[in-house]
Write an enzyme that holds these catalytic residues in place. Sequence first.
Site, PDB file in Angstrom:
ATOM      1  N   LYS A 132       5.725   5.465  -1.258  1.00  0.00           N
ATOM      2  CA  LYS A 132       6.569   6.254  -0.333  1.00  0.00           C
ATOM      3  C   LYS A 132       8.023   6.246  -0.773  1.00  0.00           C
ATOM      4  O   LYS A 132       8.821   7.081  -0.331  1.00  0.00           O
ATOM      5  CB  LYS A 132       6.459   5.706   1.091  1.00  0.00           C
ATOM      6  CG  LYS A 132       5.275   6.273   1.821  1.00  0.00           C
ATOM      7  CD  LYS A 132       5.435   6.205   3.322  1.00  0.00           C
ATOM      8  CE  LYS A 132       4.198   6.826   3.968  1.00  0.00           C
ATOM      9  NZ  LYS A 132       3.935   6.282   5.283  1.00  0.00           N
TER      10      LYS A 132
ATOM     11  N   HIS B 211       2.293  10.002  -2.319  1.00  0.00           N
ATOM     12  CA  HIS B 211       2.689   8.582  -2.253  1.00  0.00           C
ATOM     13  C   HIS B 211       1.531   7.660  -2.656  1.00  0.00           C
ATOM     14  O   HIS B 211       1.736   6.611  -3.247  1.00  0.00           O
ATOM     15  CB  HIS B 211       3.261   8.218  -0.873  1.00  0.00           C
ATOM     16  CG  HIS B 211       2.234   7.863   0.161  1.00  0.00           C
ATOM     17  ND1 HIS B 211       1.617   8.797   0.935  1.00  0.00           N
ATOM     18  CD2 HIS B 211       1.698   6.668   0.541  1.00  0.00           C
ATOM     19  CE1 HIS B 211       0.758   8.195   1.751  1.00  0.00           C
ATOM     20  NE2 HIS B 211       0.795   6.905   1.540  1.00  0.00           N
TER      21      HIS B 211
ATOM     22  N   HIS C 235       0.807  -1.227   0.000  1.00  0.00           N
ATOM     23  CA  HIS C 235       0.000   0.000   0.000  1.00  0.00           C
ATOM     24  C   HIS C 235       0.838   1.274   0.000  1.00  0.00           C
ATOM     25  O   HIS C 235       0.448   2.283  -0.544  1.00  0.00           O
ATOM     26  CB  HIS C 235      -0.999  -0.004   1.172  1.00  0.00           C
ATOM     27  CG  HIS C 235      -0.396   0.334   2.500  1.00  0.00           C
ATOM     28  ND1 HIS C 235       0.382  -0.554   3.209  1.00  0.00           N
ATOM     29  CD2 HIS C 235      -0.426   1.468   3.240  1.00  0.00           C
ATOM     30  CE1 HIS C 235       0.781   0.023   4.342  1.00  0.00           C
ATOM     31  NE2 HIS C 235       0.306   1.251   4.374  1.00  0.00           N
ATOM     32  N   ASP C 236       2.019   1.215   0.621  1.00  0.00           N
ATOM     33  CA  ASP C 236       2.857   2.430   0.692  1.00  0.00           C
ATOM     34  C   ASP C 236       4.053   2.370  -0.249  1.00  0.00           C
ATOM     35  O   ASP C 236       5.030   3.100  -0.039  1.00  0.00           O
ATOM     36  CB  ASP C 236       3.363   2.627   2.129  1.00  0.00           C
ATOM     37  CG  ASP C 236       2.363   3.378   2.998  1.00  0.00           C
ATOM     38  OD1 ASP C 236       1.499   4.082   2.434  1.00  0.00           O
ATOM     39  OD2 ASP C 236       2.446   3.273   4.242  1.00  0.00           O
TER      40      ASP C 236
ATOM     41  N   ASP D 293      -3.970   0.298   8.602  1.00  0.00           N
ATOM     42  CA  ASP D 293      -2.932   1.319   8.429  1.00  0.00           C
ATOM     43  C   ASP D 293      -2.994   2.360   9.550  1.00  0.00           C
ATOM     44  O   ASP D 293      -1.976   2.704  10.157  1.00  0.00           O
ATOM     45  CB  ASP D 293      -3.146   1.988   7.054  1.00  0.00           C
ATOM     46  CG  ASP D 293      -2.063   2.982   6.710  1.00  0.00           C
ATOM     47  OD1 ASP D 293      -0.887   2.703   7.013  1.00  0.00           O
ATOM     48  OD2 ASP D 293      -2.381   4.043   6.138  1.00  0.00           O
TER      49      ASP D 293
ATOM     50  N   HIS E  31      -5.904   6.134   1.814  1.00  0.00           N
ATOM     51  CA  HIS E  31      -6.054   7.387   2.570  1.00  0.00           C
ATOM     52  C   HIS E  31      -7.350   8.117   2.232  1.00  0.00           C
ATOM     53  O   HIS E  31      -7.551   9.260   2.632  1.00  0.00           O
ATOM     54  CB  HIS E  31      -4.859   8.317   2.330  1.00  0.00           C
ATOM     55  CG  HIS E  31      -3.606   7.854   3.013  1.00  0.00           C
ATOM     56  ND1 HIS E  31      -3.464   7.852   4.386  1.00  0.00           N
ATOM     57  CD2 HIS E  31      -2.453   7.338   2.528  1.00  0.00           C
ATOM     58  CE1 HIS E  31      -2.271   7.367   4.701  1.00  0.00           C
ATOM     59  NE2 HIS E  31      -1.640   7.038   3.590  1.00  0.00           N
TER      60      HIS E  31
END
Length: 449
Positions: free
Chosen positions: A317, A342, A313-314, A395, A367
């Site tokens: 980043k 991100h 998911h990240d 998260d 998010h």
Amino acid sequence: MQHLKLSELMGSLSYALDLTEGQPHGHCIRCCWIGMSIGQQIGMAKEHLWELYYVLLLKDLGCSSNASRICELYLTDDLAFKRDFKWVDGSLPQVLRFVLRHTGTSAGIISRFKALTEIFTNGDAIAQELIQTRCTRGADIARRLRFDEPVADGIHSLDEHWDGHGRPEALEGEKIPLYSRIALLSQVIDVVNCSDGLEAALAEVLSRSGTWFDPALVEAFVSVAGNADFWKTLDSADIDKTILALEPGEFEKALDEDFFDDVAEAFGQVVDAKSPYTSGHSARVGLYTSLLAEDLGISQARQRWLKRGALLHDVGKLGVSNTILDKPGKLTDQEYEAVKLHAVYTGKILERVHAFKELAQVSSAHHERLDGKGYPLGIMADQIALETRIITTADIFDAITAERPYRGALPIEKTLSIMQESVGTAIDPDCFASLKSLIARHPEFFPNT
Ligand SMILES: [Fe+2]
Ligand SMILES: [Fe+2]
């Protein structure tokens, strides 16, 4: 998902590595074209070309592991540092110029002075540490991706130089794995060609022949460079397709479900290695997501699929500088905008893999909020899938319980009361109820319980 090719998967994920290195989009793909052209020119056997192919695509696998340390030591943006460091030829005047230009340029004078003193006193040890970390991690992750030792070794020795002045082992001449020699050469060609054009790239490699580069490989590249089609392909928008077709397919590995799990886990580790504050984050979000999905009655096969989305998911980043990710204070508006990107990057990286299209949407929306005030799209509850809501809950829970640059870790009870305030607006009520029930029933899976 079996019809997905290893080359498509790794080629797509190589775009995530470009982000970490601060390189222009498609750097690893172009390196693959350059290096494979050199490999073919010197008559490498097909099975060796297959290994070379993956060394070239994945040479930067360890790159995220020293990003945080670079920021700490040089008080600078790791992405710009890594991009520009590929230009430094190792001569003392160039190294000095680089250090002065990159050290603490936006820090206060005292911090900058301290950082410079540290670098000039221990410069050698620092460079060794940064490269050692990157090489070791890169090779480890290649093994996790089930590549054999020649590929892992090729990645490990990327920074060795022909004259024995490279790192981490100061290997000399033919003691340096051939794949590494080709990868280093390809990397410099792409960096210089992208910024200053082909004449400059040729001049640069000729000037480093015998010091950085194997002269026989430089000679092979000079022959390759004489072919106008080589440059045309390098500049073409379709280079991804050319690279896909270039893999010697008869050595293809079977891509079973276990392999996809390993890939997601390995790339999750690349992300987690970027900052000490995200250490283990993707792995924990993967675990909490699985627990929640099981509890909410999602099928076994879908749970497995979703866990991959949680692990990745990240992944975007990798494209955010550690000066922002590790910042101990409040972020400026501009920095917050950079962090928000991100989620966009995660979507863009994952949707490159044909078979990950749905996973890309589910994962990159982590998010978003039920009330439409999330990012990157600001979509409302009716457009947010249950699978996304599960990742979001996992998260947020991990983000609050883990230590952050600006505060220590928070206990579970406090975390749940903070989360409670966002239930119905950001956090899905069913997911939150499931989380609370899981913590009560299975405290062994959660920290500090
Ligand atoms: Fe995120
Ligand atoms: Fe996250």
